[in-house]
Design an enzyme around this catalytic site. Structure first.
Site, mmCIF file in Angstrom:
data_model
loop_
_atom_site.group_PDB
_atom_site.id
_atom_site.type_symbol
_atom_site.label_atom_id
_atom_site.label_comp_id
_atom_site.label_asym_id
_atom_site.label_seq_id
_atom_site.Cartn_x
_atom_site.Cartn_y
_atom_site.Cartn_z
ATOM 1 N N GLY A 23 0.796 -1.233 0.000
ATOM 2 C CA GLY A 23 0.000 0.000 0.000
ATOM 3 C C GLY A 23 0.826 1.280 0.000
ATOM 4 O O GLY A 23 2.056 1.261 0.150
ATOM 5 N N ALA A 26 2.697 2.134 3.407
ATOM 6 C CA ALA A 26 3.895 1.316 3.604
ATOM 7 C C ALA A 26 5.045 1.872 2.764
ATOM 8 O O ALA A 26 6.163 2.048 3.263
ATOM 9 C CB ALA A 26 3.598 -0.136 3.228
ATOM 10 N N ARG A 54 -2.739 -8.862 -0.966
ATOM 11 C CA ARG A 54 -3.343 -9.897 -1.819
ATOM 12 C C ARG A 54 -2.534 -10.217 -3.072
ATOM 13 O O ARG A 54 -2.556 -11.313 -3.568
ATOM 14 C CB ARG A 54 -4.754 -9.466 -2.227
ATOM 15 C CG ARG A 54 -5.775 -9.735 -1.151
ATOM 16 C CD ARG A 54 -7.075 -9.125 -1.506
ATOM 17 N NE ARG A 54 -6.937 -7.711 -1.798
ATOM 18 C CZ ARG A 54 -7.940 -6.896 -2.079
ATOM 19 N NH1 ARG A 54 -9.157 -7.379 -2.131
ATOM 20 N NH2 ARG A 54 -7.751 -5.621 -2.318
ATOM 21 N N LYS A 154 -4.874 5.229 11.599
ATOM 22 C CA LYS A 154 -6.166 5.911 11.621
ATOM 23 C C LYS A 154 -6.916 5.580 10.333
ATOM 24 O O LYS A 154 -6.268 5.187 9.359
ATOM 25 C CB LYS A 154 -5.970 7.410 11.782
ATOM 26 C CG LYS A 154 -5.578 8.150 10.483
ATOM 27 C CD LYS A 154 -5.693 9.636 10.640
ATOM 28 C CE LYS A 154 -5.704 10.323 9.300
ATOM 29 N NZ LYS A 154 -5.768 11.752 9.309
ATOM 30 N N ASP A 183 -1.012 8.292 15.894
ATOM 31 C CA ASP A 183 -1.434 9.618 15.432
ATOM 32 C C ASP A 183 -0.114 10.278 15.076
ATOM 33 O O ASP A 183 0.647 10.682 15.969
ATOM 34 C CB ASP A 183 -2.157 10.400 16.534
ATOM 35 C CG ASP A 183 -2.650 11.737 16.013
ATOM 36 O OD1 ASP A 183 -1.925 12.355 15.204
ATOM 37 O OD2 ASP A 183 -3.747 12.166 16.388
ATOM 38 N N HIS A 184 0.192 10.339 13.800
ATOM 39 C CA HIS A 184 1.566 10.711 13.445
ATOM 40 C C HIS A 184 1.915 12.142 13.860
ATOM 41 O O HIS A 184 3.092 12.483 13.949
ATOM 42 C CB HIS A 184 1.856 10.456 11.960
ATOM 43 C CG HIS A 184 1.184 11.406 11.027
ATOM 44 N ND1 HIS A 184 -0.135 11.300 10.693
ATOM 45 C CD2 HIS A 184 1.657 12.490 10.358
ATOM 46 C CE1 HIS A 184 -0.453 12.276 9.864
ATOM 47 N NE2 HIS A 184 0.618 13.008 9.637
ATOM 48 N N HIS A 246 -5.804 14.595 15.285
ATOM 49 C CA HIS A 246 -4.638 15.475 15.410
ATOM 50 C C HIS A 246 -4.921 16.736 16.246
ATOM 51 O O HIS A 246 -4.162 17.082 17.135
ATOM 52 C CB HIS A 246 -4.140 15.905 14.026
ATOM 53 C CG HIS A 246 -4.022 14.769 13.049
ATOM 54 N ND1 HIS A 246 -3.481 13.561 13.400
ATOM 55 C CD2 HIS A 246 -4.375 14.648 11.750
ATOM 56 C CE1 HIS A 246 -3.507 12.743 12.343
ATOM 57 N NE2 HIS A 246 -4.055 13.382 11.340
ATOM 58 N N LYS A 342 -8.708 21.992 3.653
ATOM 59 C CA LYS A 342 -7.956 21.706 2.424
ATOM 60 C C LYS A 342 -8.045 22.899 1.495
ATOM 61 O O LYS A 342 -8.966 23.710 1.609
ATOM 62 C CB LYS A 342 -8.551 20.478 1.738
ATOM 63 C CG LYS A 342 -8.319 19.208 2.522
ATOM 64 C CD LYS A 342 -8.539 17.983 1.654
ATOM 65 C CE LYS A 342 -8.236 16.719 2.414
ATOM 66 N NZ LYS A 342 -6.806 16.552 2.724
#
Ligand code: NAD
Length: 487
Positions: A23, A26, A54, A154, A183-184, A246, A342
């Protein structure tokens, strides 16, 4: 400091099993973060990574993908590092696949002399977390001779109810001590600095209450639009995506009481109390204290409803501003203004602490600037304090001045990425910078009240143009209190 140095010098041995190994998260975050730990010698000989997903990849292909995700300049080191990576084609719902996974895990544990330490990183949709946790236990992929920790991404639920169900599905198999909810933002250097500034300095610690602080402001602005995350974002919106986690985490660090010691248990206890003290709003109070909005086409950029995979009548908010109230002895009466969205003017994360004016100003004929402590988290980590000083020269005029309190980087160190720090914490078993279930629970209860009021409200979303700092209603939220956004 002592604790961190100890961890940095300790070599770690662990088997990482990453669910969702092909993903985006990752590739963009986890592999570079692990590589950074490898380059520093923290993980070295005694580690291996199993990526599962998968797709039918080979180890060689997986290792090539891992290498591609790393900084280009270290090709030889990247290849050595990637040799520790193995791929297992795996459908998380298929019990048979866990049997194969167990065999591979055992083989790698022996090959790299890992001693049974396992970190299960769930980098995939939360709807799979329960089944993965169950299979890890039932198929005995957890070990008896080492630690077994689960790292979870999350979103942790989409409201209190779903979060509680999700938590239950994991806590049946893993104790709270072994669950590391990411929670980065808690891994960011300047967010970690909040406690140092507050509790390491009596000049701030003694003033950090409603006698001296007028208001707090937190802004998490993004310049990007919804990008590739449309499907998820349509169901989440800015409130769930940014405020529940956050922003409320930052609020808890700013308003918590001093913990008895700098330790995981004491810090988490005070953070939980801080989140519990947030006033949960009634529907009318939501209308008075919260603004939701959506970005509209401007400056050559598409509006939200024109983006791919977004409904042309979408009611999803891409911007939230709000005024929070805290029912604690130290913060009652201090409004906390928050804002996130955003397609705003620029990407920035910052905190402004605005102090009350000097009582009985003797410089009555002059406009004194407020004392403001500003913590800039991004793009550049900076701390500054606005003070008043005498203007040099004849007469007696005052002028404002910014004192730069930014941490000096004495060794010229590269600041580690949030994921690198958090992975190291997880390896060391330190959950201070991860969210405890009770923090998640109180955060959802606060957010649910807002979401429900909006869902039942006839009031439409307001609009703001791309490239602005949000709708005018977000400014009015402060203007009505005779205040304005500092940023
Ligand atoms: P992604 O869609 O890129 O990756 C999902 C992974 O899950 C893939 O490897 C896919 O093959 C695997 N997968 C899906 N169904 C599967 C199944 N039935 N069995 C086995 N594997 C399966 O998603 P992502 O962006 O990497 O995000 C992963 C998680 O991290 C999500 O929960 C997301 O909300 C969270 N997250 C992502 C980011 C980010 O920057 N990408 C940031 C914060 C949180």
């Amino acid at each position: 400091m002592k604790v961190v140095q100890l961890k940095m010098s300790t070599k770690q041995q662990a088997l990482f099993i990453i669910f969702g190994g092909t993903g985006d998260l990752a590739k963009r975050k986890l592999y570079p973060a692990l590589f950074a730990l490898y380059q520093k010698g923290i993980i070295n000989e005694h580690f291996a990574v199993i990526g599962t997903a998968r797709r039918p990849w080979t180890d060689q292909h997986f290792q090539a993908v891992v290498c591609e995700s790393l900084p280009e300049q270290d090709a030889a080191a990247a290849r050595k590092f990637a040799a520790h990576f193995y791929y297992q084609s795996h459908n998380v719902n298929d019990t048979e696949h866990y049997v194969t996974l167990k065999k591979l895990a055992q083989k790698l544990d022996e090959k790299y002399q890992i001693g049974g330490n396992r970190l299960f990183y769930l980098a995939m949709s939360p709807r799979f977390f329960g089944t993965i946790a169950q299979h890890l236990k039932s198929q005995e992929i957890v070990t008896a001779d080492g630690y077994n920790r689960v790292i979870i991404e999350k979103p942790f639920g989409h409201d209190y109810q779903s979060a509680a169900e999700l938590n239950q599905s994991i806590s049946k198999y893993f104790s709270e001590d072994d669950v590391f909810r990411i929670d980065h933002y808690l891994g960011k250097e300047m967010v970690q600095n909040i406690l140092a500034i507050r509790f390491g300095n009596n000049i701030f610690n003694s003033l950090w209450n409603n006698r001296y602080i007028d208001n707090l402001q937190i802004t998490l602005s993004e310049s990007l639009g919804v990008e590739e995350r449309a499907g998820y974002y349509e169901t989440a919106g800015a409130l769930r995506d940014m405020v529940q986690n956050h922003i409320l985490q930052i609020v808890s660090l700013l308003t918590m009481k001093m913990p008895t010691t700098y330790s995981e248990a004491d810090i988490r206890r005070e953070k939980i109390c801080a989140l519990k003290a947030l006033k949960v709003y009634q529907p009318q109070e939501v209308a008075e204290n919260f603004v939701r909005a959506q970005y509209q086409a401007a400056n050559g950029l598409k509006g939200y409803r024109q983006e791919d995979q977004i409904a042309s009548d979408s009611q999803t908010e891409t911007f939230v501003a709000g005024k929070l109230k805290v029912a604690s002895e130290n913060f009652a009466g201090v409004p906390i203004y928050i804002r996130t969205g955003k397609r705003l003017r620029q990407k920035a994360t910052r905190i402004d602490v605005i102090f009350k004016p000097v009582p009985g100003n003797i410089f009555a004929d002059q406009n004194l600037a407020d004392n403001i402590l500003t913590i800039k988290v991004e793009p550049e980590g900076k701390v500054s304090l606005q003070v008043n000083v005498k203007k040099i020269g004849q007469g007696y005029q005052l002028q404002e001045q910014q004192l730069d309190l930014s941490p000096e980087n004495r060794n010229g160190q590269q600041i580690p990425e949030a994921y690198e720090k958090l992975l190291l914490d997880a390896l060391a078993g330190d959950a201070t910078n991860f969210t405890h279930w009770e923090e998640v629970a109180y955060s959802w209860k606060f957010v649910d009240a807002i979401r429900q009021a909006w869902d039942n409200s006839q009031q439409p979303l307001v609009e703001y143009p791309c490239g602005s700092m949000g709708p005018k209603q977000a400014d009015e939220l402060l203007a009505i209190d005779h205040r304005n956004w500092i940023y």
